[in-house]
Enzyme design. Structure first.
Site, PDB file in Angstrom:
ATOM      1  CG  ASP A  13      -1.776  -1.288   1.234  1.00  0.00           C
ATOM      2  OD1 ASP A  13      -2.254  -1.685   0.166  1.00  0.00           O
ATOM      3  OD2 ASP A  13      -1.883  -1.902   2.304  1.00  0.00           O
ATOM      4  CG  HIS A  42      -1.081  -2.901  -7.380  1.00  0.00           C
ATOM      5  ND1 HIS A  42      -0.121  -3.450  -8.181  1.00  0.00           N
ATOM      6  CD2 HIS A  42      -0.713  -3.179  -6.110  1.00  0.00           C
ATOM      7  CE1 HIS A  42       0.796  -4.039  -7.416  1.00  0.00           C
ATOM      8  NE2 HIS A  42       0.447  -3.896  -6.164  1.00  0.00           N
ATOM      9  CD  GLN A 174       1.524  -9.217  -0.908  1.00  0.00           C
ATOM     10  OE1 GLN A 174       2.415  -9.814  -1.481  1.00  0.00           O
ATOM     11  NE2 GLN A 174       0.500  -9.818  -0.380  1.00  0.00           N
ATOM     12  NE  ARG A 251      -7.557  -6.526   6.745  1.00  0.00           N
ATOM     13  CZ  ARG A 251      -6.555  -7.376   6.898  1.00  0.00           C
ATOM     14  NH1 ARG A 251      -6.363  -7.987   8.043  1.00  0.00           N
ATOM     15  NH2 ARG A 251      -5.724  -7.613   5.910  1.00  0.00           N
ATOM     16  NE  ARG A 253      -4.247   0.512   3.086  1.00  0.00           N
ATOM     17  CZ  ARG A 253      -4.243   1.034   1.856  1.00  0.00           C
ATOM     18  NH1 ARG A 253      -3.832   2.260   1.656  1.00  0.00           N
ATOM     19  NH2 ARG A 253      -4.623   0.293   0.836  1.00  0.00           N
ATOM     20  CG  LEU A 280       6.367  15.249  -0.283  1.00  0.00           C
ATOM     21  CD1 LEU A 280       7.126  14.538   0.835  1.00  0.00           C
ATOM     22  CD2 LEU A 280       7.345  15.878  -1.264  1.00  0.00           C
TER      23      LEU A 280
END
Ligand code: IMP
Ligand code: MG
Length: 332
Positions: A13, A42, A174, A251, A253, A280
């Site tokens: 992620d 993705h 991942q 879920r 994070r 950023l």
């Protein structure tokens, strides 16, 4: 740079989907190879539409790009066919005949096997499917009638493309810290997620690789259980604008600030040559939608400089917003 490997540097992620879609469009990628399995999603924003791809390579945004699913990948047939439809990829996608198949029973095992309790898996069944592959009883793509029109030899296609100097992008899933070899075992996924493993899954030797782009998010997130150094509370994550939910499972994070030591280690193990730094603008909101480094405020520039100093490699791509083109490209 004909052969580029793109890998995640934290716990997944990191925003790989966005970087892949940018590269596919901007560098005119000829071949994009998806590794891994259906547990990874993705996210790609393209022409105002959001895609969460579990099986189809992110290079689909470039309609000249040949899309391939690696022999080392683990294919969920239903999800694959659904996404092929969604992305209109029918005439340009191939699946290696030796890719293994993930079935409904694996998902059930994922949810009921005692040894997987507490790991917070995605529930797709990737671990059990890989166990079956190692036992050599797995069903392969060549055994599935619906996949017949797509079957190909990915290693031959890709290596032949490389001799013709085509642009090849190997898409990892991942992140390194979820690797079964290099991650926070046992809180890891069922496979190696390193740059070397991405090559191995695709059937491309290490001497063929020109660049390894490590994708790092400007803060860290993790879903499921296992250590997350510097973890902050959900309230704090919301306050900072770092709260995310998983695009695959929905879920929450967990979140933490960027960790330079972990970034350094991932750069080392992946042999990364460049960093793509995403989001950023979530840490320095004044960056939002910037397209040049000069538009970025001083403190954000210093953060980028520190990543370069600590890791010893350049930060070449900087994500400043969700759209594929919200990127500062410092490569030339
Ligand atoms: P599994 O891969 O479903 O077996 O889950 C093992 C661990 O990896 C869990 O903590 C999952 O949340 C995590 N994981 C698996 N796939 C992804 C992903 O694509 N992004 C983030 N975490 C993932
Ligand atoms: Mg994801």
């Amino acid at each position: 740079m004909p052969c580029t490997v793109l890998a995640g540097g934290f716990w997944g992620d990191e925003g790989k989907g966005k970087v892949i879609s940018y590269l596919a469009l901007r560098d005119k990628t000829d071949f994009c190879v998806r590794t891994g399995s259906v547990n990874a999603a993705h996210t790609i924003w393209y022409e105002g539409k959001r895609y969460a791809l579990h099986m189809v390579p992110g290079g689909f945004v470039n309609d000249k790009c040949r899309l391939l699913v690696a022999p080392g990948a683990n294919v969920h047939v239903g999800q694959f066919l659904k996404e092929v439809d969604e992305t209109n990829a029918k005439n340009r996608i191939g699946v290696d005949s030796q890719a293994s198949i993930i079935e409904e029973k694996h998902s059930t095992q994922d949810k009921t096997n005692a040894h997987l309790k507490g790991l917070g898996t995605t529930g797709w069944g990737v671990g059990p499917a890989i166990e079956e592959r190692v036992r050599r009883t797995a069903k392969l793509a060549r055994d599935v009638p619906e996949l017949k029109p797509y079957l190909t030899d990915v290693a031959s296609e890709v290596n032949s493309a490389l001799t013709r100097l085509k642009n090849v992008l190997l898409e990892g899933t991942q992140g390194l810290l979820l690797s079964v070899f290099h991650g926070t075992y046992p809180y890891v996924t069922g496979r190696d997620t390193s740059a070397s493993a991405i090559c191995s899954e695709a059937g491309v030797g290490p001497t063929k690789v020109d660049d390894v782009i490590l994708v790092l998010k400007s803060f860290m997130t993790r879903v499921g259980t296992g250590p997350l150094p510097g973890e902050i509370s959900k309230d704090e994550a919301i306050k900072r604008g770092w709260f995310e939910t998983a695009s695959g499972t929905g879920r929450d994070r967990r979140a933490a600030p960027f960790d330079f030591e972990l970034a350094k280690r991932s750069v080392m193990i992946d042999g990364a040559t460049q960093v793509a730094l995403t989001k950023l603008d979530c840490v320095f909101p004044e960056c939002r939608k910037a397209r040049t480094f000069e538009e970025i405020p001083r403190d954000a520039q210093q953060f980028v400089g520190k990543i370069e100093k600590e890791t010893g490699i350049p930060v070449t791509l900087i994500g400043t917003g969700p759209d594929a083109l919200d990127i500062v490209d410092r490569r030339k």
